[in-house]
Design an enzyme around this catalytic site. Structure first.
Site, PDB file in Angstrom:
ATOM      1  N   ASP A  21       0.928  -1.205   0.190  1.00 50.44           N
ATOM      2  CA  ASP A  21      -0.059   0.099   0.208  1.00 50.44           C
ATOM      3  C   ASP A  21       0.631   1.130   0.051  1.00 50.44           C
ATOM      4  O   ASP A  21       1.795   1.418   0.737  1.00 50.44           O
ATOM      5  CB  ASP A  21      -0.757   0.270   1.168  1.00 50.44           C
ATOM      6  CG  ASP A  21      -1.641  -1.077   1.420  1.00 50.44           C
ATOM      7  OD1 ASP A  21      -1.815  -2.072   0.367  1.00 50.44           O
ATOM      8  OD2 ASP A  21      -2.319  -1.341   2.519  1.00 50.44           O
ATOM      9  N   GLU A  37     -10.536  -1.699   4.103  1.00 51.19           N
ATOM     10  CA  GLU A  37      -8.959  -1.190   4.451  1.00 51.19           C
ATOM     11  C   GLU A  37      -8.678   0.158   3.925  1.00 51.19           C
ATOM     12  O   GLU A  37      -9.415   0.665   2.985  1.00 51.19           O
ATOM     13  CB  GLU A  37      -7.984  -2.193   4.171  1.00 51.19           C
ATOM     14  CG  GLU A  37      -8.077  -3.333   4.743  1.00 51.19           C
ATOM     15  CD  GLU A  37      -6.904  -4.512   4.418  1.00 51.19           C
ATOM     16  OE1 GLU A  37      -6.101  -4.819   5.615  1.00 51.19           O
ATOM     17  OE2 GLU A  37      -6.472  -4.592   3.288  1.00 51.19           O
TER      18      GLU A  37
END
Length: 516
Positions: free
Chosen positions: A48, A232
């Protein structure tokens, strides 16, 4: 080759850490699947993007990183900077794991008024807000920098926000000017809830709201169906609506499973934000996919962007899928970032829709164009040969007329492999087929044909396709739909073949590498 990384941290649990990292043999940017115009680290694992922020003429890209190997683990914040959103310089690890605490996703802000008190010499500090992960607890911590992100100091040894929960993570923090306070949006992942907090100093946080698909809107009284999977990496950003002075808030969410193409992906909601909580618009009856391809996850937007007129926010995502992320066939590195994208909204009869376009700065990488119009198939392919076009990184634009037969292009071809980008006018589906795209057998969920609904505009479909050495990003109808997919072809797979009688024009431009 040993690379030594050091940084400044506070005493206690987060004592100074020296990382001695033995680099793999090949860390060059000439490996077969090394992207030429997408960011990758010199070595090891990334996922990420974190803490995207602009400060003092530099764009900062932090990201989830394992400094010790090409698999997920030892999560820390990697760091790269750019002055143009195109060319990136990798810096030493910014915030490493500390003892039992891994450094999960989060965000970074520029504290212009020094509300935190972390600044020095009259200059605003950069403040990172991130999740500290332990097996039985996730909570939110702070670190700050007074040297443009080169070194970081932890704020104490305790979290600034702790719910004593196992899955409470991924804070996105930004300054809300009308309310004159900081806002944090974070998630309770398995519960599929986004929580909102406010603060005046980045240290003390007060809960102010909640959003979930089980919460009905104030106007319709109905809850919004969602894609599926855990939540998320939330982001909340205000975007301009094209053709008007209107602006709307968009909640971006990453979902761990059940996305449009299967596995992990992203969705969004459009609504209002009053500085305390987010309420979706009544027209947002379903969560909409952000990208219809297989490999787009955890995208977040830059904080503190310079004035850009009425241009939209800029985001970067991770080009991978949790179904097979640890198994992709790269060597000394694993994982890549998407091209930076500009986000805007359009107002349609069915509500507000997201538009994504490659940032204008990428045009600096484009070489001279080869163009055709009113061609037949043989003439077009002959033109490619005559002009000596042999690049394996390029931008291809196509204009297709929606006839009764499928039309499109076969990319990265050789005798036994190809990646197909095509349009089915009967079903009105744009698709990318990577079933025979090269190395596909490393994971059962990798090969496949992934499609998105696209209606013709004035009888035409326009495509902008960016081909790198291990990815294809497709933007349809000026960013109405995107499909992002990894591919792993053999190095000599450079053939390009067009098909269908709906082709009306095509242009191809080589893309220069961003690495020196």
């Amino acid at each position: 080759m040993v690379r030594v990384l050091s940084l400044v941290v506070s005493a206690g649990l987060f004592a100074p850490i020296l990382l001695a990292q033995r680099m793999p043999v090949d860390t060059s940017y000439q490996q077969p699947f090394r992207p030429f115009f997408h960011y990758t680290p010199q070595a090891n694992w990334i996922n990420d993007p974190n803490g995207l922020v602009y400060f003092d003429s530099e764009y900062h890209l932090f990201y989830q990183h394992n400094p010790q190997g090409t698999k997920w683990g030892h999560m820390s914040w990697g760091h790269a900077i750019s002055r143009d959103l195109v060319h990136w310089q990798e810096l030493p690890v910014a915030i490493p794991e500390a003892g039992p605490v891994m450094i999960f996703s989060g965000s970074c802000v520029v504290d212009k008024a020094n509300s935190s008190g972390f600044g020095s010499d009259g200059r605003p500090p950069m403040v990172a807000i991130f999740t500290g992960h332990q097996p039985s607890n996730q909570s939110q911590y702070l670190a700050y920098s007074n040297d443009k992100g080169r070194t970081w100091t932890r704020y104490g040894t305790q979290p600034v926000l702790d719910l004593n929960k196992k899955d409470f993570r991924d804070p996105k923090v930004f300054w809300h000017e009308p309310s004159q306070h900081w806002v944090m949006v974070t998630v309770l992942s398995p519960e599929r809830k986004a929580l909102f907090y406010t603060s005046t100093n980045l240290k003390n946080w007060t809960r102010s709201g909640e959003f979930s698909t089980d919460v009905p809107t104030k106007t319709s009284g109905k809850a919004a169906p969602a894609i599926g999977g855990i939540w998320e990496c939330p982001d909340l950003v205000e975007l301009p609506v094209e053709g008007s002075m209107e602006r709307k808030w968009v909640l971006l969410l990453s979902v761990g499973s059940g996305a449009a193409a299967g596995g992990s992906g992203m969705e969004y909601y459009v609504g209002q934000f009053d500085g305390r909580t987010f309420v979706r618009d009544p027209a947002t009856t379903v969560a909409r996919p952000i990208d219809w391809g297989k490999d787009y996850y955890a995208a977040v937007t830059f904080n503190n962007m310079p004035m850009r007129g009425n241009r939209g926010a800029i985001s970067i995502g991770w080009m991978n899928n949790w179904q097979y992320a640890t198994d992709t066939p790269t060597r000394s590195f694993r994982g890549a970032m998407s091209m930076p994208r500009e986000l805007r909204l359009t107002k349609q009869a069915t509500g507000y829709e997201l538009r994504q376009r490659p940032v204008q700065e990428l045009k600096s990488l484009l070489g001279p164009a080869f163009q055709w119009a009113g061609f037949d198939q043989g003439a077009l392919n002959q033109s490619l040969t005559d002009n000596g076009f042999s690049s394996d990184t390029y931008q291809l634009t196509l204009d297709l007329e929606a006839t009764k037969a499928e039309a499109g292009v076969r990319l990265c071809r050789n005798t036994d492999q190809e990646t197909v980008v095509g349009y089915d006018p009967i079903r009105q589906l744009l698709y990318v087929d990577r079933t025979r795209s090269g190395q596909v057998a490393f994971a059962k969920d990798f090969p496949g044909r992934f499609a998105a609904p696209v209606k013709p505009q004035n009888g035409r479909i326009s495509l902008q396709i960016w081909v790198d050495r291990s990815s294809v990003e497709v933007f349809a109808n000026d960013g109405q739909v995107t499909l992002t997919n990894q591919i792993f072809p053999v190095p000599n797979s450079r053939g390009i073949q067009f098909f269908g009688d709906g082709l009306r024009s095509a242009s191809i431009r080589p893309v220069e590498p961003i690495w020196k």
